[in-house]
Design a protein around this motif. Structure first.
Motif, PDB file in Angstrom:
ATOM      1  N   ALA A  52      47.178  55.220  -0.888  1.00 23.80           N
ATOM      2  CA  ALA A  52      46.632  56.077  -1.869  1.00 23.80           C
ATOM      3  C   ALA A  52      46.052  57.692  -1.190  1.00 23.80           C
ATOM      4  O   ALA A  52      45.679  57.921   0.165  1.00 23.80           O
ATOM      5  N   PRO A  53      45.736  58.385  -1.678  1.00 19.78           N
ATOM      6  CA  PRO A  53      45.546  59.951  -1.516  1.00 19.78           C
ATOM      7  C   PRO A  53      43.891  60.159  -0.637  1.00 19.78           C
ATOM      8  O   PRO A  53      43.680  58.947  -1.072  1.00 19.78           O
ATOM      9  N   ALA A  54      43.748  60.493   0.635  1.00 16.17           N
ATOM     10  CA  ALA A  54      42.619  60.134   1.001  1.00 16.17           C
ATOM     11  C   ALA A  54      41.609  60.974  -0.021  1.00 16.17           C
ATOM     12  O   ALA A  54      41.860  62.111  -1.123  1.00 16.17           O
ATOM     13  N   GLY A  55      40.344  60.144  -0.481  1.00 15.54           N
ATOM     14  CA  GLY A  55      39.220  60.910  -1.301  1.00 15.54           C
ATOM     15  C   GLY A  55      39.714  60.202  -2.863  1.00 15.54           C
ATOM     16  O   GLY A  55      38.985  60.930  -3.880  1.00 15.54           O
ATOM     17  N   SER A  56      40.407  59.791  -3.157  1.00 15.76           N
ATOM     18  CA  SER A  56      40.905  59.360  -4.245  1.00 15.76           C
ATOM     19  C   SER A  56      40.422  57.789  -4.910  1.00 15.76           C
ATOM     20  O   SER A  56      39.763  58.268  -6.356  1.00 15.76           O
ATOM     21  N   GLY A  57      39.375  57.489  -4.031  1.00 15.53           N
ATOM     22  CA  GLY A  57      39.191  56.157  -4.191  1.00 15.53           C
ATOM     23  C   GLY A  57      39.659  54.855  -5.465  1.00 15.53           C
ATOM     24  O   GLY A  57      38.876  54.038  -5.414  1.00 15.53           O
ATOM     25  N   CYS A  58      40.784  55.293  -4.733  1.00 15.38           N
ATOM     26  CA  CYS A  58      41.725  53.881  -4.444  1.00 15.38           C
ATOM     27  C   CYS A  58      42.438  53.375  -3.747  1.00 15.38           C
ATOM     28  O   CYS A  58      42.364  54.039  -2.758  1.00 15.38           O
ATOM     29  N   ASP A  59      42.988  52.342  -4.114  1.00 13.74           N
ATOM     30  CA  ASP A  59      43.226  50.923  -3.087  1.00 13.74           C
ATOM     31  C   ASP A  59      45.078  51.644  -2.743  1.00 13.74           C
ATOM     32  O   ASP A  59      45.413  51.546  -1.642  1.00 13.74           O
ATOM     33  N   PHE A  60      45.734  52.105  -3.599  1.00 15.50           N
ATOM     34  CA  PHE A  60      47.205  52.726  -3.479  1.00 15.50           C
ATOM     35  C   PHE A  60      47.201  53.812  -4.850  1.00 15.50           C
ATOM     36  O   PHE A  60      46.922  54.212  -5.546  1.00 15.50           O
ATOM     37  N   GLU A  61      48.315  54.198  -4.225  1.00 16.81           N
ATOM     38  CA  GLU A  61      48.931  54.602  -5.779  1.00 16.81           C
ATOM     39  C   GLU A  61      50.567  54.130  -5.575  1.00 16.81           C
ATOM     40  O   GLU A  61      51.310  53.804  -4.899  1.00 16.81           O
ATOM     41  N   PHE A  62      50.784  54.269  -6.891  1.00 13.38           N
ATOM     42  CA  PHE A  62      52.035  53.247  -7.543  1.00 13.38           C
ATOM     43  C   PHE A  62      52.784  54.663  -8.451  1.00 13.38           C
ATOM     44  O   PHE A  62      52.125  55.636  -9.395  1.00 13.38           O
ATOM     45  N   ARG A  63      54.440  54.901  -7.753  1.00 14.84           N
ATOM     46  CA  ARG A  63      55.141  56.106  -8.775  1.00 14.84           C
ATOM     47  C   ARG A  63      55.807  54.838  -9.072  1.00 14.84           C
ATOM     48  O   ARG A  63      56.079  54.188  -9.084  1.00 14.84           O
ATOM     49  N   PHE A  64      56.598  55.752 -10.929  1.00 10.57           N
ATOM     50  CA  PHE A  64      57.859  55.124 -11.656  1.00 10.57           C
ATOM     51  C   PHE A  64      59.122  55.368 -11.748  1.00 10.57           C
ATOM     52  O   PHE A  64      59.074  56.698 -12.094  1.00 10.57           O
ATOM     53  N   TRP A  65      59.887  55.322 -11.450  1.00 10.32           N
ATOM     54  CA  TRP A  65      61.555  55.613 -11.626  1.00 10.32           C
ATOM     55  C   TRP A  65      62.251  54.714 -12.798  1.00 10.32           C
ATOM     56  O   TRP A  65      61.992  54.119 -12.986  1.00 10.32           O
ATOM     57  N   VAL A  66      62.636  55.756 -13.090  1.00 12.84           N
ATOM     58  CA  VAL A  66      64.040  54.956 -14.144  1.00 12.84           C
ATOM     59  C   VAL A  66      65.330  55.861 -13.853  1.00 12.84           C
ATOM     60  O   VAL A  66      64.871  56.903 -13.394  1.00 12.84           O
ATOM     61  N   PRO A  67      65.825  54.932 -14.242  1.00  9.82           N
ATOM     62  CA  PRO A  67      67.375  56.054 -13.816  1.00  9.82           C
ATOM     63  C   PRO A  67      67.711  57.060 -14.257  1.00  9.82           C
ATOM     64  O   PRO A  67      67.733  57.872 -13.023  1.00  9.82           O
ATOM     65  N   ASN A  68      67.435  57.752 -14.967  1.00  6.52           N
ATOM     66  CA  ASN A  68      67.299  59.198 -15.420  1.00  6.52           C
ATOM     67  C   ASN A  68      66.198  60.208 -15.378  1.00  6.52           C
ATOM     68  O   ASN A  68      66.386  61.401 -14.998  1.00  6.52           O
TER      69      ASN A  68
END
Length: 302
Positions: A52-68
């Motif tokens: 997770a980015p510093a200061g975000s207050g989150c535990d992780f950052e998730f990103r998602f991709w499909v083929p396009n």
């Protein structure tokens, strides 16, 4: 960093069911091109776990991709990534906050079983309050949707075709019977242009199979993901729950709504949606379902 791809089947209903999700749990250092290549090589929505980015207050950052392209949110990849993190011993607690491109997502981890068992923990993730709207140019849009799906007007319930969203807009098409749903043969070459015109990211025809038990069958035809149909679509199921609520077809309660998908693809799936209540009124929902390692990725989880 180890950018190993592990594949899980999410929302599985039976050994061959669920939506495959390639997951990279240590994605730090991966570029957009790297992530898109994973989605393209596997042909499925793929999830990537970052610190997770510093200061975000989150535990992780998730990103998602499909083929396009990249997606702002993917329900089944989020559930699958959290289940995999728990199996790897990286989720010792019961609640987490995930940063996604569509906003913060809360996660609950419960029902833990011993490491090495098939099911592992039960994961639920949050979705915000859904919005349900009529289609733009409703009569023309409805006619075009019927044509693209190969349907007649008599195949529809006497309910509106609606756009609904928690994270992404899906077009809800109410059918009279599960048999009609199962035999759909869409004109896939026209779906992307139609969805663009009506402000949607996919067509989601559905039929209520057991109103008393709140069981609904559905199919998802995405607009531009790079494949014609999804075996299980958590974001669409969440949107559908609010569409059902707006039409008086489910209760405004915390009772489970079961949305079945994937049978036409021989990948039977079941998605669980429960409304989150605030002073007795739905204020969002919890989304969850069974997860297991994909049959071709049963290797060491170390």
């Amino acid at each position: 960093m180890n950018h190993r791809v592990r594949v899980v089947s999410v929302f599985a209903s039976g050994p061959d069911g669920g939506n495959p999700a390639p997951i990279v749990v240590d994605a730090a250092g991966m570029t957009d091109a790297d992530m898109q290549q994973v989605a393209r090589s596997h042909g499925h929505e793929s999830g990537f776990v970052f610190p997770a980015p510093a200061g975000s207050g989150c535990d992780f950052e998730f990103r998602f991709w499909v083929p396009n392209h990249e997606m702002s949110m993917c329900g089944h990849a989020t559930v699958g990534a959290l289940w995999l993190l728990e199996r790897l011993g990286r989720l010792p607690g019961d609640s987490y906050t995930i940063l996604t491109r569509s906003g913060r997502v809360e996660a609950k981890v419960g029902g833990r079983t011993e490491q090495g068992t098939e099911q592992g923990a039960q994961i639920e993730i949050s979705q915000p309050l859904g919005h349900v709207e009529p289609l733009p140019d409703a009569d023309r849009s409805r006619a075009d949707i019927l044509d693209v799906l190969g349907l007649q007007a008599d195949d529809l319930l006497p309910l509106p075709v609606q756009n609904a969203a928690t994270s992404r807009v899906k077009t809800l098409v109410p059918l009279k019977s599960v048999a009609t749903l199962d035999r759909l043969t869409p004109d896939f070459s026209r779906i992307e242009a139609l969805c663009e015109r009506i402000g949607s990211t996919g067509l989601y025809p559905y039929a209520v199979s057991d109103p008393g038990a709140q069981v609904v069958d559905a199919r998802q035809f995405p607009s531009s993901s790079g494949y014609p149909e999804d075996a299980a679509t958590g974001i669409a199921a969440s949107a559908l729950a609010f569409g059902l609520l707006s039409n008086g077809m489910v209760e405004a309660s915390q009772r489970r709504i079961a949305i079945r998908q994937g049978r036409a693809m021989q990948r039977p799936s079941e998605i669980s949606v429960r409304f989150r209540l605030d002073q007795g009124r739905p204020a969002g929902c919890w989304l969850g379902g069974a997860v297991r390692m994909a049959q071709h990725d049963q290797g060491d989880l170390s």
